[in-house]
Design a protein around this motif. Structure first.
Motif, PDB file in Angstrom:
ATOM      1  N   TYR A  32      21.177   9.527   0.096  1.00 51.98           N
ATOM      2  CA  TYR A  32      22.477  10.150  -0.027  1.00 51.98           C
ATOM      3  C   TYR A  32      23.065   9.828  -1.211  1.00 51.98           C
ATOM      4  N   LEU A  33      23.510  10.480  -2.130  1.00 49.35           N
ATOM      5  CA  LEU A  33      24.314  10.374  -3.328  1.00 49.35           C
ATOM      6  C   LEU A  33      25.711  10.682  -3.134  1.00 49.35           C
ATOM      7  N   VAL A  34      26.759   9.737  -3.122  1.00 49.11           N
ATOM      8  CA  VAL A  34      27.979  10.149  -3.166  1.00 49.11           C
ATOM      9  C   VAL A  34      28.871   9.926  -4.582  1.00 49.11           C
ATOM     10  N   THR A  35      29.067  10.608  -5.137  1.00 49.34           N
ATOM     11  CA  THR A  35      30.069  10.634  -6.508  1.00 49.34           C
ATOM     12  C   THR A  35      31.501  10.665  -6.255  1.00 49.34           C
ATOM     13  N   ILE A  36      32.310   9.670  -6.503  1.00 50.55           N
ATOM     14  CA  ILE A  36      33.543  10.102  -6.468  1.00 50.55           C
ATOM     15  C   ILE A  36      34.253   9.895  -7.722  1.00 50.55           C
ATOM     16  N   ASP A  37      35.191  11.195  -7.905  1.00 52.50           N
ATOM     17  CA  ASP A  37      35.456  11.273  -9.466  1.00 52.50           C
ATOM     18  C   ASP A  37      36.760  10.429  -9.655  1.00 52.50           C
ATOM     19  N   THR A  38      36.552  10.283 -11.118  1.00 54.44           N
ATOM     20  CA  THR A  38      37.736   9.525 -11.565  1.00 54.44           C
ATOM     21  C   THR A  38      38.111   8.294 -10.868  1.00 54.44           C
ATOM     22  N   LEU A  39      37.226   7.540 -10.516  1.00 54.06           N
ATOM     23  CA  LEU A  39      37.370   6.248  -9.744  1.00 54.06           C
ATOM     24  C   LEU A  39      37.325   5.051 -10.454  1.00 54.06           C
ATOM     25  N   ARG A  40      38.359   4.503 -10.716  1.00 52.42           N
ATOM     26  CA  ARG A  40      38.107   2.908 -11.528  1.00 52.42           C
ATOM     27  C   ARG A  40      37.642   1.887 -10.439  1.00 52.42           C
ATOM     28  N   ALA A  41      36.763   0.985 -11.000  1.00 48.94           N
ATOM     29  CA  ALA A  41      36.387  -0.070 -10.132  1.00 48.94           C
ATOM     30  C   ALA A  41      37.347  -0.987  -9.592  1.00 48.94           C
ATOM     31  N   ASP A  42      38.516  -1.158 -10.612  1.00 47.53           N
ATOM     32  CA  ASP A  42      39.409  -2.148 -10.248  1.00 47.53           C
ATOM     33  C   ASP A  42      40.492  -1.535  -9.460  1.00 47.53           C
ATOM     34  N   THR A  79      29.514  15.704 -17.945  1.00 48.45           N
ATOM     35  CA  THR A  79      28.604  15.030 -18.656  1.00 48.45           C
ATOM     36  C   THR A  79      28.089  13.644 -18.019  1.00 48.45           C
ATOM     37  N   SER A  80      28.993  13.159 -17.352  1.00 51.99           N
ATOM     38  CA  SER A  80      28.906  11.892 -16.753  1.00 51.99           C
ATOM     39  C   SER A  80      27.961  12.026 -15.445  1.00 51.99           C
ATOM     40  N   HIS A  81      28.207  13.205 -14.798  1.00 57.96           N
ATOM     41  CA  HIS A  81      27.328  13.598 -13.756  1.00 57.96           C
ATOM     42  C   HIS A  81      25.914  14.077 -14.120  1.00 57.96           C
ATOM     43  N   THR A  82      25.757  14.579 -15.288  1.00 57.86           N
ATOM     44  CA  THR A  82      24.466  15.048 -15.845  1.00 57.86           C
ATOM     45  C   THR A  82      23.828  13.719 -16.124  1.00 57.86           C
ATOM     46  N   GLY A 245      31.193   5.875  -8.950  1.00 56.15           N
ATOM     47  CA  GLY A 245      32.255   6.662  -9.618  1.00 56.15           C
ATOM     48  C   GLY A 245      31.792   7.430 -10.827  1.00 56.15           C
ATOM     49  N   ASP A 246      32.046   8.454 -11.402  1.00 55.45           N
ATOM     50  CA  ASP A 246      31.408   9.059 -12.402  1.00 55.45           C
ATOM     51  C   ASP A 246      32.115   8.685 -13.579  1.00 55.45           C
ATOM     52  N   HIS A 269      34.370   1.670 -16.573  1.00 54.24           N
ATOM     53  CA  HIS A 269      34.106   0.706 -15.660  1.00 54.24           C
ATOM     54  C   HIS A 269      34.006   1.463 -14.104  1.00 54.24           C
ATOM     55  N   VAL A 270      32.990   1.559 -13.438  1.00 54.21           N
ATOM     56  CA  VAL A 270      33.021   2.406 -12.288  1.00 54.21           C
ATOM     57  C   VAL A 270      32.323   1.355 -11.170  1.00 54.21           C
ATOM     58  N   PRO A 271      32.872   1.688  -9.977  1.00 51.24           N
ATOM     59  CA  PRO A 271      32.158   1.049  -8.714  1.00 51.24           C
ATOM     60  C   PRO A 271      30.830   1.614  -8.503  1.00 51.24           C
ATOM     61  N   LEU A 272      29.868   0.757  -8.049  1.00 52.69           N
ATOM     62  CA  LEU A 272      28.432   1.077  -7.800  1.00 52.69           C
ATOM     63  C   LEU A 272      28.006   0.389  -6.576  1.00 52.69           C
TER      64      LEU A 272
END
Length: 651
Positions: A32-42, A79-82, A245-246, A269-272
């Protein structure tokens, strides 16, 4: 006697072993891949942010691996999702703009997993990832791709250009209920943290003073719902769940309100987080620098699969057990400034430094200056030279063909982009940008105002939109984006002469803008400048021949210019684009009327009147055809029917 007993015992043991049922081979894990748009890690709780509650993300981090320093190469959604779905940098996969098709030579995550026997489905939260319009090619390999309806039944942004996270999750759960056989690869895209920040209750109240965090908390609740579903279905334990996050959000840092223009950590910088089957390596934190290009190679490594093509990322598996701790070089790329006529940016983040290639270059010591506030650029600086070499070497590895195909966004797609806060028409080619373009740092105030104007216009606040655009024109009187947007506002308000003037100036500055030319044609037709309208529409269609509305309007203009044969050419072209277009069929019939072919026109329109008995325009044209053919009684009946339908429509 003793030997006989041993022999009997051995035979009994073999019999017992043979009688045991064969061990069931463990099934392949769901992914399962969950991408959360516009999500800053901090701005995630488990990353140290205390002003938001993200229990779902925190729980996944507890059950899995949290990567503290993960970076996206692009601050733009499609672009980031691609990049995530191909394991390639934007300059490799070529999707550096909206509506650019993903080339077939680049396999997607879904295509690769489908070859391993996976059932695949994708559930998107915004039209920006719709494979029929703004993200062509991303649906390759998916058994089901949850695009938006071509003709939405609502004018609300929710359902038209965006879906709430809970709706996205419910769509995914409904599909999984209908397709229980596994293994599954399911991609869930939660768009909520993207601006405008409008979380639903109770998040709108709990986070009323920081609504961006409220959107994050709501998206986390949608994720919590999905995880609970997986647990209830018994799918959680033997699954790999990846949440990423994308891209991030500027939130005013470096004067950028949203994202897309700059390559600072605020937007890269995104959460992973990765939860592995059986919760192996639970609660592990990896501090080394990673990239979103590394996600797909990691999944393939876990499945012992091969992409059979070279990827820009590498598997993260060596970090799971702590065998590897070295940071990886992270590149950044944004061509979005080109849409405004500004310079594109490139960056490289390595050895605790970040170098940003721009008309005014930047260098930051991230150890001493994590906020990237003090530019230490110097042409002879060792890290500047290293950064430039890394970017030069990267470019040298990319074949010219990797630039990708041209964007094919229609005017309708351009409107969808603007509804989401993005400029809807390319202003400058990204494949060969001219030198001497302005540095985006010098233009960021204009970008913020343009974004404010787009959102205000979408929310039916024209006065606020006009005020923002007038401020842009005070900063740059030749801003084609501002001129076009204010022209669109005047067109919508019925101020056609003003609209035509603004759009004329915009076209002079950017003659390759098909949308501005089409809108200029609309305004000029309304002011009865038919020659000007004809020229603008012809120019628009030369740039983008597949525009149905432009074909239809140009046909009407030619009819008004008493050029029925030219009009007929346009309506025939429109019917090639959309064979069932009633407007095109009426237009073609009117060209017959204009040429005196009344009987032929009447025959065509009679068929239309039966298939579309509630269309007033059909009966209006039919009345004209009957009158020309001398069928006065039939003409009167058709005219009466047209008037009645128009009256009903006004009610």
């Amino acid at each position: 006697m003793r030997a006989a007993k041993i022999l009997i015992a051995c035979c009994f043991a073999v019999t017992v072993v043979d009688a045991q049922p064969p061990q069931k081979k463990p099934s392949a894990p769901d992914i399962y891949l969950v991408t959360i748009d516009t999500l800053r890690a901090d701005h995630v709780h488990c990353y140290g942010y205390e002003r938001v509650q993200t229990p779902a993300l925190d729980a996944l981090a507890k059950d899995g691996i949290r990567f503290a320093q993960a970076f996206t190469p692009s601050p733009i959604t499609n672009t980031s999702h691609t990049t995530i779905l191909t394991g390639l940098l934007p300059s490799s996969h070529g999707v550096t703009d909206f509506a650019v098709p993903l080339a077939a030579v680049h396999p997607t995550w879904a295509e690769l997993l489908k070859k391993k026997g996976y059932h695949t489905a994708a559930f998107i939260g915004a039209v920006i990832l719709d494979s029929k319009s703004l993200a062509p090619g991303l649906d390759r390999g998916f058994d089901f791709y949850d695009n938006f309806p071509e003709h939405p039944l609502t004018k609300s942004r929710f359902g038209r250009v965006e879906r709430r996270g809970m709706d996205v999750v419910q769509h995914a759960e409904k599909w999984m209920n209908a397709h229980p056989a596994g293994p599954h690869f399911v991609w869930v895209h939660l768009y909520d943290p993207h601006d405008p920040y409008e979380p639903p209750p109770p998040y709108s109240q709990t986070y009323k003073d920081h609504l961006y965090d409220g959107e994050i908390a709501y998206a986390d609740a949608a994720l919590e719902n999905f995880v609970a579903y997986l647990k209830k279905q018994g799918r959680y334990e033997n699954s790999t769940i990846i949440v990423v996050g994308d891209h991030g959000e500027g939130l005013g840092e470096h004067h950028e309100d949203t994202h897309g223009i700059f390559l600072y950590d605020s937007t890269t910088h995104v959460p992973l987080i990765m939860k592995l089957p059986g919760r192996s390596n639970a609660a592990r934190v990896v501090d080394a620098q990673m990239r979103t290009t590394d996600i797909l190679p990691t999944v393939l490594d876990l499945l012992h699969a091969s992409a059979r093509v070279k990827l820009d990322g590498e598997s993260l598996k060596p970090y799971f057990g702590g065998a590897e701790s070295a940071s990886r070089t992270a590149f950044g790329e944004t061509d979005y400034p080109l849409r405004f006529g500004w310079a594109p940016l490139r960056s490289v983040r390595t050895d605790g430094f970040k170098f940003i290639e721009a008309p005014k270059p930047e260098l930051y010591d991230l150890q001493k200056d994590p906020g990237e506030l003090k530019n230490e650029y110097g042409p002879t600086n060792e890290m500047v030279q290293k950064g430039r070499k890394l970017l030069t070497d990267l470019r040298a590895k990319k074949p010219a063909a990797a630039a990708g195909s041209a964007a094919t966004a229609s005017p309708g797609s351009a409107n969808q982009l603007q509804a989401l806060g993005y400029v809807g028409q390319t202003e400058t080619s990204s494949t060969n940008p001219p030198s001497g373009l302005p540095d985006p740092k010098d233009k960021i105030e204009e970008q913020n105002l343009l974004h404010t104007a787009m959102i205000a216009s979408e929310d039916e606040r024209p006065a606020e939109a006009r005020s923002a655009l007038e401020k842009v024109l005070q900063l740059d009187s030749k801003s084609p984006t501002a001129l076009k947007q204010i022209g669109e506002l005047e067109l919508k308000a019925g101020e056609y002469a003003k609209a035509a003037a603004h759009l004329k100036t915009a076209r002079e500055i950017r003659p390759d803008d098909a949308t501005a030319a089409f809108e200029a044609g609309q305004a000029l037709e309304k002011t009865d400048d038919l020659g000007g309208a004809r020229d603008a529409l012809e120019a628009s269609l030369k740039l983008q021949p597949s525009q149905l509305p432009a074909r239809l309007l140009l046909g009407q203009v030619y009819l008004r210019l008493n050029e029925p044969k030219a009009a007929d050419d346009q309506f025939e072209a429109a019917l090639l684009l959309e064979p069932k277009s009633v407007e095109a069929q009426i237009g073609a019939a009117k060209t017959q009327i204009a040429q005196g072919n009344f009987a032929d026109a009447a025959q065509e329109l009679e068929g239309l009147s039966k298939s579309h008995p509630d269309n007033a325009d059909v009966f209006d044209a039919l009345a004209e055809a009957y009158a020309g053919a001398g069928r006065r009684e039939d003409a009167q009946q058709a005219e009466s029917r047209a008037k009645q339908l128009q009256k009903n429509k006004r009610r």
